[in-house]
Design an enzyme around this catalytic site. Structure first.
Site, PDB file in Angstrom:
ATOM      1  N   ASP A   1      36.691  12.069 -33.244  1.00 23.70           N
ATOM      2  CA  ASP A   1      37.490  10.621 -33.491  1.00 23.70           C
ATOM      3  C   ASP A   1      36.990  10.261 -34.916  1.00 23.70           C
ATOM      4  O   ASP A   1      35.781   9.740 -35.014  1.00 23.70           O
ATOM      5  CB  ASP A   1      37.260   9.432 -32.723  1.00 23.70           C
ATOM      6  CG  ASP A   1      37.939   8.086 -32.969  1.00 23.70           C
ATOM      7  OD1 ASP A   1      38.950   8.311 -33.241  1.00 23.70           O
ATOM      8  OD2 ASP A   1      37.412   7.164 -33.092  1.00 23.70           O
TER       9      ASP A   1
ATOM     10  N   GLU B   1      42.170  13.895 -33.876  1.00 27.13           N
ATOM     11  CA  GLU B   1      43.093  12.998 -33.911  1.00 27.13           C
ATOM     12  C   GLU B   1      43.874  13.244 -35.189  1.00 27.13           C
ATOM     13  O   GLU B   1      43.067  13.198 -36.278  1.00 27.13           O
ATOM     14  CB  GLU B   1      42.330  11.465 -33.993  1.00 27.13           C
ATOM     15  CG  GLU B   1      43.574  10.623 -33.707  1.00 27.13           C
ATOM     16  CD  GLU B   1      43.239   9.259 -33.243  1.00 27.13           C
ATOM     17  OE1 GLU B   1      42.845   8.747 -32.171  1.00 27.13           O
ATOM     18  OE2 GLU B   1      42.934   8.368 -34.357  1.00 27.13           O
TER      19      GLU B   1
ATOM     20  N   ASP C   1      33.744   4.436 -29.794  1.00 30.91           N
ATOM     21  CA  ASP C   1      34.133   5.916 -30.644  1.00 30.91           C
ATOM     22  C   ASP C   1      33.971   7.107 -29.990  1.00 30.91           C
ATOM     23  O   ASP C   1      34.719   8.001 -30.159  1.00 30.91           O
ATOM     24  CB  ASP C   1      33.506   5.738 -31.998  1.00 30.91           C
ATOM     25  CG  ASP C   1      33.535   4.596 -32.762  1.00 30.91           C
ATOM     26  OD1 ASP C   1      34.650   4.377 -33.464  1.00 30.91           O
ATOM     27  OD2 ASP C   1      32.765   3.555 -32.865  1.00 30.91           O
TER      28      ASP C   1
END
Length: 369
Positions: A8, A67, A139
């Protein structure tokens, strides 16, 4: 079994999560966050690269999932996020890892079931899916969600591929058998006498085969270039699974059928020629003069047979005593399984004519389980 690293990305905090996928089972291996803790962007990117590299070295993942970029309201923030994301990807590529990208909405949809889910919902579902005793940091949870999304994508792809493979296998097994019949004879092709090879072959096949089939026939002279051309045409253009030739297999100069057959072959199948001579030796000592061969071209089997109708039948069926007991097996007993191995088509024979052989595992009732 694969190890998946999910990332991420963020310029200040980059979450990571590592899982092992074994079929449908997902195992948690580790997670955390890379915190850059500096203000200048170049140093942040350097620390992201070093951090991702260290994680790859530690966990040795097989795949890298990250992502996708989303449109932020602040252009400067979006640019920095893109640079952080690119830095992580470079670290993965430098370790020869395949990179997969997933939109944030898809990740939430996969893990939570709602594309608009918030971070707390993602955190809760990741904890449940991986059966964790404690909730991972936010996260890290997002990174684990990305890894889980990739694992689900792989599983879905394997399911689809398996379904397609099953369908393709069934289609091949149930395909209509195509047989090419080639009679090689100078005199028959010029009309001096009527060809007997093709009618005998066709009649025998109708009596012996359980499954329907279609036939392509050719009557040609003993000319090697023409024989080669005909065999190529039947295999390459008409896609015949089996091509049977008759005539032109002796030692005379005009007997060039074996030479033409070998010239177009990808692989030779010497067992067929050996068995043909074994059968013929029961009837005539001159069988040792025969040069008959069996070969594979692409996904087709090509076999040279004698020219005389009686010899054709004997070669295909084998030698039997007065009570019908088989003394020497005919070559056609091995043909169905050979075709199954090279192209997947499934055919069978009538046991009162000839019994085809295949291992138990290759029989229809076991293949369809």
């Amino acid at each position: 079994m694969s190890i998946i690293l999910g990332i991420d990305p963020g310029s200040r905090v980059t979450g990571y999560g590592v899982i092992r996928q074994n079929g449908r089972h997902l195992e948690y291996l580790g997670s955390g966050a890379i915190r850059t803790q500096v203000e200048d962007l170049p140093t942040r990117l350097k620390r992201i690269y070093a951090g991702v590299t260290e994680i790859i070295t530690q966990f040795q993942p097989d795949m890298f999932a990250i992502e996708q970029v989303f449109m932020a309201k602040n252009a400067d923030s979006a640019l920095k996020l893109g640079q952080a994301r690119g830095t992580a990807i470079v670290a993965a590529v430098n370790h020869d890892l395949p990179v997969f990208e997933y939109a944030a909405r898809l990740v939430k949809q996969t893990v939570v079931g709602i594309g608009s889910a918030d971070k707390v919902q993602v955190q809760d579902m990741v904890t449940r899916i991986l059966k964790l005793s404690d909730k991972p940091q936010v996260d890290a949870a997002d990174a684990l969600a990305i890894a889980i999304t990739h694992a689900h994508t792989i599983q879905h792809s394997l399911h689809i591929a398996g379904s397609v493979k099953t369908t393709e296998t069934h289609e091949k097994m149930t395909a209509l058998l195509k047989i090419g019949l080639v009679s090689v004879s100078d005199r028959a092709s010029s009309g001096v006498y009527q060809d007997q090879g093709i009618p005998e072959l066709q009649q025998w096949l109708e009596q012996a085969l359980v499954d329907p089939f279609e036939v392509e026939t050719r009557l040609i002279p003993d000319e090697q270039p023409l024989i080669e051309q005909t065999l190529k045409e039947l295999v390459d253009e008409y896609h015949c699974h089996l091509v049977l030739t008759t005539g032109g297999t002796g030692p005379a100069k005009r007997d060039v059928t074996p030479d033409a057959t070998l010239a177009v072959a990808d692989r030779e199948m010497p067992g067929f020629g050996e068995q043909m001579r074994q059968v013929s030796l029961h009837f005539v000592p001159t069988a040792i003069l025969s040069r008959q061969v069996g070969v594979i071209r692409k996904n087709s089997l090509i076999l040279n047979l004698p020219g005389q109708p009686k010899a054709i039948k004997e070669t295909l069926e084998g030698v039997k005593d007065e009570q019908g007991k088989v003394l020497v097996k005919g070559i056609f007993s091995a043909v169905p399984y050979c075709l199954q191995l090279i192209d997947g088509i499934y055919i069978d024979t009538k046991p009162e004519v000839i019994t085809s052989f295949r291992p138990k595992a290759a029989r229809r009732e076991n293949l369809e389980k």
